[in-house]
Design an enzyme around this catalytic site. Structure first.
Site, PDB file in Angstrom:
ATOM      1  N   GLU A   1     -15.716   7.707  34.987  1.00  0.00           N
ATOM      2  CA  GLU A   1     -16.838   7.260  34.563  1.00  0.00           C
ATOM      3  C   GLU A   1     -17.584   6.078  35.034  1.00  0.00           C
ATOM      4  O   GLU A   1     -18.827   5.925  35.274  1.00  0.00           O
ATOM      5  CB  GLU A   1     -16.726   6.845  32.929  1.00  0.00           C
ATOM      6  CG  GLU A   1     -16.353   8.184  32.245  1.00  0.00           C
ATOM      7  CD  GLU A   1     -15.162   8.206  32.051  1.00  0.00           C
ATOM      8  OE1 GLU A   1     -14.758   8.965  30.726  1.00  0.00           O
ATOM      9  OE2 GLU A   1     -14.228   8.092  33.019  1.00  0.00           O
TER      10      GLU A   1
ATOM     11  N   ASP B   1     -12.592   4.013  31.420  1.00  0.00           N
ATOM     12  CA  ASP B   1     -13.264   5.404  30.845  1.00  0.00           C
ATOM     13  C   ASP B   1     -13.541   5.135  29.243  1.00  0.00           C
ATOM     14  O   ASP B   1     -13.303   4.519  28.669  1.00  0.00           O
ATOM     15  CB  ASP B   1     -12.270   6.473  30.964  1.00  0.00           C
ATOM     16  CG  ASP B   1     -10.897   6.345  30.284  1.00  0.00           C
ATOM     17  OD1 ASP B   1     -10.534   4.956  30.414  1.00  0.00           O
ATOM     18  OD2 ASP B   1     -10.316   6.933  29.405  1.00  0.00           O
ATOM     19  N   GLU B   2     -14.495   6.079  28.740  1.00  0.00           N
ATOM     20  CA  GLU B   2     -14.703   6.172  27.457  1.00  0.00           C
ATOM     21  C   GLU B   2     -15.237   5.314  26.656  1.00  0.00           C
ATOM     22  O   GLU B   2     -14.618   4.667  25.726  1.00  0.00           O
ATOM     23  CB  GLU B   2     -13.768   7.075  26.771  1.00  0.00           C
ATOM     24  CG  GLU B   2     -13.154   8.277  27.194  1.00  0.00           C
ATOM     25  CD  GLU B   2     -12.073   8.928  26.493  1.00  0.00           C
ATOM     26  OE1 GLU B   2     -12.245  10.136  26.262  1.00  0.00           O
ATOM     27  OE2 GLU B   2     -10.888   8.155  25.973  1.00  0.00           O
ATOM     28  N   VAL B   3     -16.037   4.417  27.254  1.00  0.00           N
ATOM     29  CA  VAL B   3     -16.585   2.997  26.642  1.00  0.00           C
ATOM     30  C   VAL B   3     -17.786   3.206  25.850  1.00  0.00           C
ATOM     31  O   VAL B   3     -18.917   3.611  26.173  1.00  0.00           O
ATOM     32  CB  VAL B   3     -17.098   2.087  27.746  1.00  0.00           C
ATOM     33  CG1 VAL B   3     -17.463   0.878  27.209  1.00  0.00           C
ATOM     34  CG2 VAL B   3     -15.804   1.869  28.670  1.00  0.00           C
TER      35      VAL B   3
ATOM     36  N   HIS C   1     -10.235   0.971  25.879  1.00  0.00           N
ATOM     37  CA  HIS C   1      -9.236   1.320  25.175  1.00  0.00           C
ATOM     38  C   HIS C   1      -8.369   0.057  24.831  1.00  0.00           C
ATOM     39  O   HIS C   1      -7.092  -0.100  25.588  1.00  0.00           O
ATOM     40  CB  HIS C   1      -8.523   2.448  25.975  1.00  0.00           C
ATOM     41  CG  HIS C   1      -8.952   3.729  26.090  1.00  0.00           C
ATOM     42  ND1 HIS C   1      -8.377   4.618  25.340  1.00  0.00           N
ATOM     43  CD2 HIS C   1     -10.065   4.246  26.901  1.00  0.00           C
ATOM     44  CE1 HIS C   1      -9.091   5.758  25.414  1.00  0.00           C
ATOM     45  NE2 HIS C   1     -10.151   5.702  26.416  1.00  0.00           N
TER      46      HIS C   1
END
Length: 529
Positions: free
Chosen positions: A373, A322-324, A269
């Site tokens: 994650e 997160d959310e990589v 992010h």
């Protein structure tokens, strides 16, 4: 001598009050939020005197930082709820007037860190003209003052502040040591006065960690002195925080017993980082995650955390994780070449990045919080000083603590405030220790956090989106498990009263009826909404 002094008072109050109060309070009759650990009360009234003052007889705390003095000023400002006190005190029975509060604090230390003792004892006798508050630390005393403020109410008939149901004996401490609220200043800039109002409102519900999600893909509003071009990633020059602003928020929160947890969410992010420093991007077409193959990326992280360490003194820093989406790495030639040279696939590079960032944070004296994650993908490789932040759903906390790591619960289906369809009843019922029965593993659950993500939140609507749902979670995190209602319907009256109390204090808390951030449905009393 101080401990003997206050203990004698406590024993005396128990004996004196035994004829007047129930040994176990009927909580349905109380207007306290969150519910304390132990409460006894009576049926008499007392009034806050015109010259109500602070006393510290028997206390070891010298209040060099004026935390206690300022807290008393805020107390006397907030309890009238804006009303004008016109009471004719000469017509009152002198024995019914409270002239002050004596605060006894055993510790002279006012360092605020995770795990500080937040317990307190609040004693209001049927005789005597002083409220008595005992605490191990100044931060426990602050909670005691908040509880006392909820015992006070303006009565229009007498035009005075009444303390009802005297005598009171309240012995209290939090169930969990981490009770957080996340705010997001990257999706929408939040002006400093708005942030301070949020901090004030947190104290009313005894939340103690402000998780500041400072930057994200959309903007980088915080000054980094060692990297002046980072500010280029802000939305505008008017929507930036200086490091002095950040220090002001930390100091403001600390004065109120709240730690500030700073977050940089890496590597995924972080597109805004490259506005000022384009070499951090994987490529001009692939701007996040940050370039794992470039040593400069980690030098920048080191510089940011070095600057952070001058201002953000909480023992934890949040590194996101997160959310990589690693497809940028495999599709960018120079990074793909680096992967092959180091014999790493994309998921291994993700692990490499997170662990290297952790080492940098540890070198600056921080312990680390990462989104779940990182645990789901390579939990056994994480530093043992990692706290795993659960957000995706249930069942994660029990796996985290079974592995020996610590955990914070924020599962999005229950504790995400931006989910407007998530009702206060769900916030209240969400139990951090679900399916965790081993006491050693339970101790690894530090607590929980409600998350106010900012995609659709700014200064115009943040308060009514946070409150009163955050208060429902706050009681879950503060009150002993056996004192929590098994059915949220049992607490609706108390929570409605607390919501109205927030409104009286200038906090724009929304009605309980309906989903998050609803408006009143029709003309009615605040207590019926």
């Amino acid at each position: 001598m101080e401990r003997i002094y206050i203990t004698t008072i406590l024993i005396g109050f128990w004996i004196q009050s035994s004829l007047l109060v129930s040994a176990v309070a009927d909580t349905k009759q109380l207007k306290l939020w969150p519910m304390p650990k132990s409460v006894s009360y009576g049926h008499e009234r007392r009034y806050i005197g015109k010259e109500f003052e602070l006393k510290t007889e028997g206390s070891k705390y010298n209040d060099g930082s004026s935390i206690l003095k300022n807290a008393i000023v805020r107390l006397l400002d907030v309890i009238p709820a804006g009303h004008v006190i016109e009471a004719n005190f000469s017509s009152f029975n002198p024995s019914h007037i409270l002239k002050g509060i004596n605060v006894v604090i055993r510790s002279s230390n006012d360092e605020l860190q995770y795990g500080v003792d937040e317990s307190y004892k609040l004693l209001i006798s049927a005789q005597g003209d002083l409220v008595n508050l005992e605490a191990e630390t100044i931060y426990g005393a602050l909670h005691g003052l908040q509880t006392f403020s909820q015992l006070c109410r303006f009565i229009s008939k007498t035009r005075a502040i009444e303390v009802h149901q005297v005598p009171w004996i309240i012995v209290d401490e939090p169930r969990f040591s981490y009770r957080g609220l996340l705010i997001d200043t990257s999706r929408h800039y939040l002006p400093l006065p708005v942030m301070k109002k949020v901090i004030n409102s947190m104290t009313y519900a005894k939340l103690n960690v402000l998780h500041w999600h400072i930057v994200d893909s959309q903007s980088f509003p915080l000054e980094i002195p060692s990297l002046p071009k980072m500010w280029n990633g802000a939305y505008s020059r008017e929507e930036q925080y200086t490091m002095a602003d950040a220090a002001e928020i930390v100091s403001y929160a600390q004065q109120r017993g709240i730690n500030v947890l700073a977050e940089i969410d890496i590597p995924g992010h972080a597109r805004s980082w490259g506005v000022g420093y384009p070499s951090l991007w994987s490529s001009t077409e692939c701007k996040e995650p940050l370039d794992v193959s470039n040593d400069y990326t980690f030098k920048v992280i080191d510089s940011i955390l070095s600057d952070f360490s001058e201002v953000f003194k909480f023992k934890f820093v949040h590194l996101g994780g997160d959310e990589v989406d690693t497809s940028c790495w495999t599709s960018t030639p120079h990074i793909n070449k680096w992967l092959q040279k180091n014999r790493l696939n994309a998921s291994e590079a993700y692990q490499f990045f997170v662990l290297r960032a952790q080492k940098i944070a540890l070198a600056h004296g921080y312990e680390i919080i990462n989104w779940e994650e990182t645990f789901n993908n390579f939990g056994d490789k994480l530093s043992r000083k990692t706290v795993v932040h659960n957000w995706l759903g249930g069942g994660v906390a029990e796996r985290v603590v079974a592995s020996g790591l610590r955990c914070i619960v924020s599962n999005q289906d229950k504790w995400y405030l931006d989910h407007l369809d998530a009702t206060w009843q769900g916030f209240y019922s969400n139990e951090p220790l679900t399916n965790i029965t081993d006491t050693k593993q339970q101790a690894l659950v530090l607590g929980g956090e409600v998350c106010m993500w900012g995609e659709h939140i700014d200064g115009s609507d943040i308060e009514q989106t946070i409150w009163p749902r955050a208060a429902a979670a706050a009681e879950r995190l503060w009150t002993p498990y056996d004192k929590l209602a098994k059915d949220p319907r049992e607490v609706v009256g108390r929570l409605a009263h607390f919501r109205c109390l927030l409104n009286q204090r200038g906090v724009a808390a929304a009605p309980l009826l309906g989903q998050g951030r609803v408006v009143p449905s029709e003309p009615a009393s605040c207590y019926n909404q």
